[in-house]
Scaffold this active site. Sequence first.
Site, PDB file in Angstrom:
ATOM      1  N   LYS A   1      -6.515  19.435  25.701  1.00  0.00           N
ATOM      2  CA  LYS A   1      -5.132  19.733  26.084  1.00  0.00           C
ATOM      3  C   LYS A   1      -4.269  19.905  24.841  1.00  0.00           C
ATOM      4  O   LYS A   1      -4.030  18.957  24.114  1.00  0.00           O
ATOM      5  CB  LYS A   1      -4.552  18.596  26.929  1.00  0.00           C
ATOM      6  CG  LYS A   1      -3.199  18.979  27.503  1.00  0.00           C
ATOM      7  CD  LYS A   1      -2.382  17.791  27.960  1.00  0.00           C
ATOM      8  CE  LYS A   1      -1.455  17.270  26.901  1.00  0.00           C
ATOM      9  NZ  LYS A   1      -0.411  18.218  26.441  1.00  0.00           N
TER      10      LYS A   1
ATOM     11  N   GLU B   1       8.773   7.542  10.707  1.00  0.00           N
ATOM     12  CA  GLU B   1       8.281   8.900  10.472  1.00  0.00           C
ATOM     13  C   GLU B   1       9.310   9.905  10.989  1.00  0.00           C
ATOM     14  O   GLU B   1       9.681   9.871  12.164  1.00  0.00           O
ATOM     15  CB  GLU B   1       6.952   9.104  11.195  1.00  0.00           C
ATOM     16  CG  GLU B   1       6.362  10.478  10.948  1.00  0.00           C
ATOM     17  CD  GLU B   1       5.083  10.723  11.732  1.00  0.00           C
ATOM     18  OE1 GLU B   1       5.064  10.461  12.941  1.00  0.00           O
ATOM     19  OE2 GLU B   1       4.103  11.193  11.133  1.00  0.00           O
TER      20      GLU B   1
ATOM     21  N   GLY C   1       0.326   7.487  21.410  1.00  0.00           N
ATOM     22  CA  GLY C   1      -0.949   6.849  21.081  1.00  0.00           C
ATOM     23  C   GLY C   1      -1.088   5.486  21.737  1.00  0.00           C
ATOM     24  O   GLY C   1      -2.142   5.116  22.249  1.00  0.00           O
TER      25      GLY C   1
ATOM     26  N   GLU D   1      -5.655   9.607  15.849  1.00  0.00           N
ATOM     27  CA  GLU D   1      -5.086  10.069  14.569  1.00  0.00           C
ATOM     28  C   GLU D   1      -3.584  10.077  14.773  1.00  0.00           C
ATOM     29  O   GLU D   1      -3.057  10.940  15.482  1.00  0.00           O
ATOM     30  CB  GLU D   1      -5.586  11.488  14.245  1.00  0.00           C
ATOM     31  CG  GLU D   1      -7.077  11.601  14.071  1.00  0.00           C
ATOM     32  CD  GLU D   1      -7.583  11.006  12.765  1.00  0.00           C
ATOM     33  OE1 GLU D   1      -6.764  10.713  11.885  1.00  0.00           O
ATOM     34  OE2 GLU D   1      -8.806  10.820  12.654  1.00  0.00           O
TER      35      GLU D   1
ATOM     36  N   CYS E   1       1.361  15.072   9.316  1.00  0.00           N
ATOM     37  CA  CYS E   1       1.193  13.626   9.502  1.00  0.00           C
ATOM     38  C   CYS E   1       1.034  12.915   8.165  1.00  0.00           C
ATOM     39  O   CYS E   1       1.466  11.799   7.992  1.00  0.00           O
ATOM     40  CB  CYS E   1      -0.004  13.352  10.390  1.00  0.00           C
ATOM     41  SG  CYS E   1      -1.479  14.186   9.825  1.00  0.00           S
TER      42      CYS E   1
ATOM     43  N   GLY F   1      -1.611  12.630  17.500  1.00  0.00           N
ATOM     44  CA  GLY F   1      -0.211  12.753  17.895  1.00  0.00           C
ATOM     45  C   GLY F   1       0.580  11.561  17.410  1.00  0.00           C
ATOM     46  O   GLY F   1       0.165  10.843  16.493  1.00  0.00           O
ATOM     47  N   GLY F   2       1.711  11.317  18.060  1.00  0.00           N
ATOM     48  CA  GLY F   2       2.618  10.267  17.617  1.00  0.00           C
ATOM     49  C   GLY F   2       2.201   8.889  18.124  1.00  0.00           C
ATOM     50  O   GLY F   2       1.377   8.751  19.033  1.00  0.00           O
TER      51      GLY F   2
HETATM   52  P1  NAD Z   1       3.021  13.647  20.665  1.00  0.00           P
HETATM   53  O1  NAD Z   1       2.435  12.290  20.598  1.00  0.00           O
HETATM   54  O2  NAD Z   1       4.336  13.834  21.288  1.00  0.00           O
HETATM   55  O3  NAD Z   1       2.027  14.625  21.459  1.00  0.00           O
HETATM   56  C1  NAD Z   1       0.690  14.845  21.064  1.00  0.00           C
HETATM   57  C2  NAD Z   1      -0.115  15.269  22.282  1.00  0.00           C
HETATM   58  O4  NAD Z   1      -0.210  14.163  23.171  1.00  0.00           O
HETATM   59  C3  NAD Z   1       0.518  16.401  23.087  1.00  0.00           C
HETATM   60  O5  NAD Z   1      -0.497  17.257  23.571  1.00  0.00           O
HETATM   61  C4  NAD Z   1       1.191  15.647  24.223  1.00  0.00           C
HETATM   62  O6  NAD Z   1       1.368  16.440  25.366  1.00  0.00           O
HETATM   63  C5  NAD Z   1       0.192  14.532  24.467  1.00  0.00           C
HETATM   64  N1  NAD Z   1       0.739  13.323  25.114  1.00  0.00           N
HETATM   65  C6  NAD Z   1       1.982  12.806  25.000  1.00  0.00           C
HETATM   66  N2  NAD Z   1       2.096  11.684  25.758  1.00  0.00           N
HETATM   67  C7  NAD Z   1       0.890  11.493  26.350  1.00  0.00           C
HETATM   68  C8  NAD Z   1       0.368  10.512  27.250  1.00  0.00           C
HETATM   69  N3  NAD Z   1       1.106   9.496  27.689  1.00  0.00           N
HETATM   70  N4  NAD Z   1      -0.905  10.617  27.654  1.00  0.00           N
HETATM   71  C9  NAD Z   1      -1.685  11.626  27.206  1.00  0.00           C
HETATM   72  N5  NAD Z   1      -1.248  12.599  26.377  1.00  0.00           N
HETATM   73  C10 NAD Z   1       0.022  12.524  25.942  1.00  0.00           C
HETATM   74  O7  NAD Z   1       2.990  14.195  19.176  1.00  0.00           O
HETATM   75  P2  NAD Z   1       3.547  15.588  18.655  1.00  0.00           P
HETATM   76  O8  NAD Z   1       5.040  15.498  18.640  1.00  0.00           O
HETATM   77  O9  NAD Z   1       2.900  16.715  19.388  1.00  0.00           O
HETATM   78  O10 NAD Z   1       2.967  15.585  17.160  1.00  0.00           O
HETATM   79  C11 NAD Z   1       3.575  14.909  16.127  1.00  0.00           C
HETATM   80  C12 NAD Z   1       2.879  13.599  15.838  1.00  0.00           C
HETATM   81  O11 NAD Z   1       1.487  13.811  15.632  1.00  0.00           O
HETATM   82  C13 NAD Z   1       3.377  12.956  14.576  1.00  0.00           C
HETATM   83  O12 NAD Z   1       3.590  11.583  14.775  1.00  0.00           O
HETATM   84  C14 NAD Z   1       2.238  13.173  13.587  1.00  0.00           C
HETATM   85  O13 NAD Z   1       2.191  12.245  12.550  1.00  0.00           O
HETATM   86  C15 NAD Z   1       1.050  13.120  14.469  1.00  0.00           C
HETATM   87  N6  NAD Z   1      -0.091  13.807  13.843  1.00  0.00           N
HETATM   88  C16 NAD Z   1      -1.108  13.045  13.301  1.00  0.00           C
HETATM   89  C17 NAD Z   1      -2.179  13.662  12.665  1.00  0.00           C
HETATM   90  C18 NAD Z   1      -3.290  12.843  12.032  1.00  0.00           C
HETATM   91  O14 NAD Z   1      -4.325  13.415  11.714  1.00  0.00           O
HETATM   92  N7  NAD Z   1      -3.135  11.543  11.846  1.00  0.00           N
HETATM   93  C19 NAD Z   1      -2.230  15.058  12.604  1.00  0.00           C
HETATM   94  C20 NAD Z   1      -1.188  15.794  13.172  1.00  0.00           C
HETATM   95  C21 NAD Z   1      -0.135  15.150  13.794  1.00  0.00           C
END
Ligand code: NAD
Length: 486
Positions: free
Chosen positions: A170, A380, A228, A245, A279, A223-224
């Site tokens: 997704k 962040e 997470g 991650e 990130c 993601g965030g």
């Molecule tokens: P986000 O957490 O808002 O979303 C990431 C993904 O998770 C999206 O597809 C979103 O739809 C999904 N999601 C959100 N809530 C969910 C839930 N409750 N259950 C299942 N899926 C859910 O993050 P974002 O705004 O898309 O990306 C930015 C964040 O990602 C930043 O915090 C960044 O540091 C992190 N990031 C980390 C890495 C790494 O390798 N450590 C790489 C890229 C981005």
Amino acid sequence: MYIDGSWVEAQTGATREVYDPADQSVIGVVPEGDATDVKRAVAAARRAFDEGPWPRMAATERAALLFRVADLLEEKLDEFALIDTLDSGKPLRDSAGDASDAVGCLRYYAGLVDKPLGQAYNVSDPDTQSFVVREPLGVCAQIIPWNYPLMMAVWKLAPCLAAGNASVIKPSVNTPLSAIRFFELLEEAGLPAGVANLVLGSGSTVGQALVEHPGVDKVAFTGGNVSGRKIMQAATGTFKNISLELGGKSPCIVFDDVDMDVAVDWALFAIFCNQGEVCSAGSRLLLQSSIHDDFVQRLAARAQRIRVARGTEEGAEMGPLVSVEHMQRVLDYIELGRKEGATLLCGGERLTSEQFAKGNFVAPTIFDHCTSDMRIVREEIFGPVLTVQTFETEEEAVALANDSKYGLAAGVFCRDVSRAFRVIKALRAGITWINAYHPTFNQAPWGGYKESGIGRELGTFGLEEYTEVKQININLADGPVGWFAN
Ligand code: NAD
């Protein structure tokens, strides 16, 4: 969406518009799935894994298919770069680099999957030979963010598929387009139905349904930290294997023996590449106090010359932020920085003149004289905002750098090799550089300490995350155990 080898709409027929963050124009309309679509996709992945050919075929055959996908992607690098630039805002040179990296990642895992993987043990019983083999884990839910849309999809899919698993992936609602196009390549290369499925929709609906589904064996999330945490909680229901991650607030440490212009150049790249939406961004600059004044002066001068433009424009160096909501979040942090008493050196505003008027453009922003208690230093921001702090001694540099709940990345600039290495060893971070920042390699593991995540992507570690470990013991004596008398 792509489910069980077919292109499908959402079962409800719902759709969502996708926007170009440079001007908010609609560049696509995609299905908006829900839990029903997730059920179909997981059922298809389950069948493909439990009964289909993919986990059972020779690893070399799976590798051949991934090599074909890499070739197809390589033929279309410009097209994929353009899609990600229109969808996420990043300049074309960034998205072109991402697409090449994705090709390399596919080839790396295709090449790795038929190499030696197991272990053999000489155990305490001479009549037993003990082995470990690695087997695919099962059905993997893969959830990715918007900052590297194609690359994140490939970082997830390549090791997962190479190891013989099935996937339901997704993407973010902000940037689904390159994943859709990439699935066309998987189809063209001949991936069996159900092995990889693409579902689209929000995190709270589609993402949550995926993570809770009992048919899913593993959740791989990037993601965030807020999402997470929810994902980790939801995955406990059926004790899913999980890798995360997450975010970062990574330090870039500069000692006073460096070539100033070289270090300024890297520090600029560390924070402002990809609009700071990285990130691992070097978002906390830690300067030895003797070079502070000169360093920040040169840094701010360079930051003000960064060419902010629509990502498709020739020579664009920084594009718009991914969405209006995200831009607002970044602007709120900038406002907070002012209120917290940091000194604004440059930027600090949304760009609104003619060519920027409709887009999410934010000027490269540097806050000086920051302190560790400020929220702009602790949280962040995920945008083009740098905080600057100073230190006197090596010990102080390490203490400042480690004073964070995150531990994703860190860079040290220093000519004294022993000092540079001492500092790196003292840092609690998973990805580190000496006299560089950001270069990322498919061959080397990626992931964080502390609240920056669990597990590693890329390299051999990344493949292992998609395998189970099976112990096999062979009785070489071939006789009875003889424990019970009769
Ligand atoms: P986000 O957490 O808002 O979303 C990431 C993904 O998770 C999206 O597809 C979103 O739809 C999904 N999601 C959100 N809530 C969910 C839930 N409750 N259950 C299942 N899926 C859910 O993050 P974002 O705004 O898309 O990306 C930015 C964040 O990602 C930043 O915090 C960044 O540091 C992190 N990031 C980390 C890495 C790494 O390798 N450590 C790489 C890229 C981005």
